[in-house]
Design an enzyme around this catalytic site. Sequence first.
Site, mmCIF file in Angstrom:
data_model
loop_
_atom_site.group_PDB
_atom_site.id
_atom_site.type_symbol
_atom_site.label_atom_id
_atom_site.label_comp_id
_atom_site.label_asym_id
_atom_site.label_seq_id
_atom_site.Cartn_x
_atom_site.Cartn_y
_atom_site.Cartn_z
ATOM 1 N N TYR A 128 13.290 -23.454 -18.823
ATOM 2 C CA TYR A 128 13.535 -22.136 -19.437
ATOM 3 C C TYR A 128 13.761 -21.075 -18.343
ATOM 4 C CZ TYR A 128 12.771 -17.728 -21.870
ATOM 5 O OH TYR A 128 12.921 -16.445 -22.351
ATOM 6 N N SER A 143 15.412 -12.380 -18.874
ATOM 7 C CA SER A 143 13.956 -12.321 -19.044
ATOM 8 C C SER A 143 13.340 -11.988 -17.690
ATOM 9 C CB SER A 143 13.445 -13.687 -19.503
ATOM 10 O OG SER A 143 12.039 -13.754 -19.458
HETATM 11 N N1 LIG Z 1 9.737 -13.228 -26.860
HETATM 12 C C1 LIG Z 1 9.620 -13.070 -25.544
HETATM 13 O O1 LIG Z 1 8.484 -12.945 -25.002
HETATM 14 C C2 LIG Z 1 10.847 -12.996 -24.673
HETATM 15 C C3 LIG Z 1 10.662 -12.522 -23.345
HETATM 16 C C4 LIG Z 1 11.789 -12.442 -22.529
HETATM 17 C C5 LIG Z 1 13.032 -12.800 -22.993
HETATM 18 N N2 LIG Z 1 13.164 -13.261 -24.272
HETATM 19 C C6 LIG Z 1 14.513 -13.642 -24.700
HETATM 20 O O2 LIG Z 1 14.876 -12.805 -25.783
HETATM 21 C C7 LIG Z 1 15.802 -13.501 -26.616
HETATM 22 C C8 LIG Z 1 15.339 -13.422 -28.062
HETATM 23 O O3 LIG Z 1 14.072 -14.071 -28.152
HETATM 24 P P1 LIG Z 1 13.025 -13.782 -29.320
HETATM 25 O O4 LIG Z 1 11.704 -13.649 -28.677
HETATM 26 O O5 LIG Z 1 13.512 -12.730 -30.223
HETATM 27 O O6 LIG Z 1 13.056 -15.217 -30.015
HETATM 28 P P2 LIG Z 1 12.976 -15.666 -31.568
HETATM 29 O O7 LIG Z 1 12.117 -14.744 -32.350
HETATM 30 O O8 LIG Z 1 12.627 -17.117 -31.505
HETATM 31 O O9 LIG Z 1 14.487 -15.479 -32.057
HETATM 32 C C9 LIG Z 1 15.500 -16.303 -31.521
HETATM 33 C C10 LIG Z 1 16.781 -16.038 -32.273
HETATM 34 O O10 LIG Z 1 17.794 -16.915 -31.747
HETATM 35 C C11 LIG Z 1 18.340 -17.675 -32.826
HETATM 36 N N3 LIG Z 1 18.741 -18.994 -32.342
HETATM 37 C C12 LIG Z 1 17.929 -19.963 -31.841
HETATM 38 N N4 LIG Z 1 18.652 -21.047 -31.556
HETATM 39 C C13 LIG Z 1 19.938 -20.761 -31.892
HETATM 40 C C14 LIG Z 1 21.148 -21.496 -31.856
HETATM 41 N N5 LIG Z 1 21.192 -22.760 -31.405
HETATM 42 N N6 LIG Z 1 22.285 -20.898 -32.297
HETATM 43 C C15 LIG Z 1 22.262 -19.625 -32.770
HETATM 44 N N7 LIG Z 1 21.139 -18.877 -32.830
HETATM 45 C C16 LIG Z 1 19.995 -19.448 -32.398
HETATM 46 C C17 LIG Z 1 17.213 -17.736 -33.862
HETATM 47 O O11 LIG Z 1 17.692 -17.959 -35.190
HETATM 48 P P3 LIG Z 1 17.869 -19.423 -35.830
HETATM 49 O O12 LIG Z 1 16.637 -20.199 -35.473
HETATM 50 O O13 LIG Z 1 18.054 -19.162 -37.271
HETATM 51 O O14 LIG Z 1 19.109 -19.978 -35.203
HETATM 52 C C18 LIG Z 1 16.670 -16.319 -33.759
HETATM 53 O O15 LIG Z 1 17.480 -15.448 -34.478
HETATM 54 C C19 LIG Z 1 15.893 -14.931 -26.065
HETATM 55 O O16 LIG Z 1 17.029 -15.048 -25.239
HETATM 56 C C20 LIG Z 1 14.632 -15.064 -25.231
HETATM 57 O O17 LIG Z 1 14.772 -16.004 -24.195
HETATM 58 C C21 LIG Z 1 12.109 -13.362 -25.114
#
Ligand SMILES: NC(=O)c1ccc[n+]([C@@H]2O[C@H](COP(=O)([O-])OP(=O)(O)OC[C@H]3O[C@@H](n4cnc5c(N)ncnc54)[C@H](OP(=O)(O)O)[C@@H]3O)[C@@H](O)[C@H]2O)c1
Length: 272
Positions: A155, A142
């Site tokens: 985080y 990130s």
């Molecule tokens: N959104 C942002 O602004 C942002 C910015 C920078 C980086 N990121 C990074 O991008 C990545 C994806 O984030 P996102 O924004 O797409 O988040 P999201 O919409 O909350 O999706 C998270 C995914 O991870 C899965 N997950 C959560 N806990 C888990 C566990 N214990 N075991 C297996 N799967 C799990 C969730 O499915 P289940 O709940 O069904 O397990 C979901 O598929 C993350 O690493 C996040 O830190 C996000």
Amino acid sequence: MDDFRGRTALVTGASKGIGRALAVDLARRGADVILVARAEQTLLAVADDIRTRFPAVTVTPIPADLGTPDGTGRLLEALGGHSVDLLINNAGMGTAGPFLISPLERHQSSIDLNITGLTRLTYDLGRSMIERGSGGIVNVASTAAFQPLPYQASYGATKAFVLSFTEALAEELRGTGVHVMAAHPGATDTSFFDTSTMEVNPAFSDTPDRVAADILDDYARRHTASYPGRFTNQAMTVVARFLPRRTVTKLAAALNRKLGLHEARDLTGAPG
Ligand SMILES: NC(=O)c1ccc[n+]([C@@H]2O[C@H](COP(=O)([O-])OP(=O)(O)OC[C@H]3O[C@@H](n4cnc5c(N)ncnc54)[C@H](OP(=O)(O)O)[C@@H]3O)[C@@H](O)[C@H]2O)c1
């Protein structure tokens, strides 16, 4: 770009957000996809959707909680001897708000998933890749990785681990046939923030589709770092590297206070 055609890609966190967009885009580019997340029904629905849209690719959903040793173990067992050409460690979670008044359990879960789960999968699948002399690993960090983040302290620290670990591994594995890349999205419009009162302004965030496409394009070009989405994301990480650490931390705190994160509360009901 035919880099992904006929390859098998495993995407963690593939049930929604960036992970789901990565899985769909990989299938569009001709890769077979293995989808991992906890919510089984959602994962099955995503798998059905991908099969319908891209009937030529094989889609394998495997429900697993990657924040537990059992979950990563079960995933590796379910894979059996199935070889994975590209591992995308995308699953991640975090909580927002002042560290000492947010639930410890949420900080621990973030460390267990973002650090321990990612490290274990990288180790186990990376070793098989090295044996075969080919493969790739993308770790989703990130822009939060580049400076301490007051009000998202644990985080930000987990993502700093992912950044440092992935850069080091990319260098260790250079020339082995296993390519390693870190991806650094900025604010992205997903359900990531739904577990706290923190809100993201869609005007200042990228779509998961754009983030996924940029990450895959960068991987196909064999970059070792990807800054998907708007240019300001990358520009901010450069600024963070050149200013004194204390100044950067103060600026990050001021920005997060402006976004209201000093008042953010966890909404999951996890015990404090
Ligand atoms: N959104 C942002 O602004 C942002 C910015 C920078 C980086 N990121 C990074 O991008 C990545 C994806 O984030 P996102 O924004 O797409 O988040 P999201 O919409 O909350 O999706 C998270 C995914 O991870 C899965 N997950 C959560 N806990 C888990 C566990 N214990 N075991 C297996 N799967 C799990 C969730 O499915 P289940 O709940 O069904 O397990 C979901 O598929 C993350 O690493 C996040 O830190 C996000």
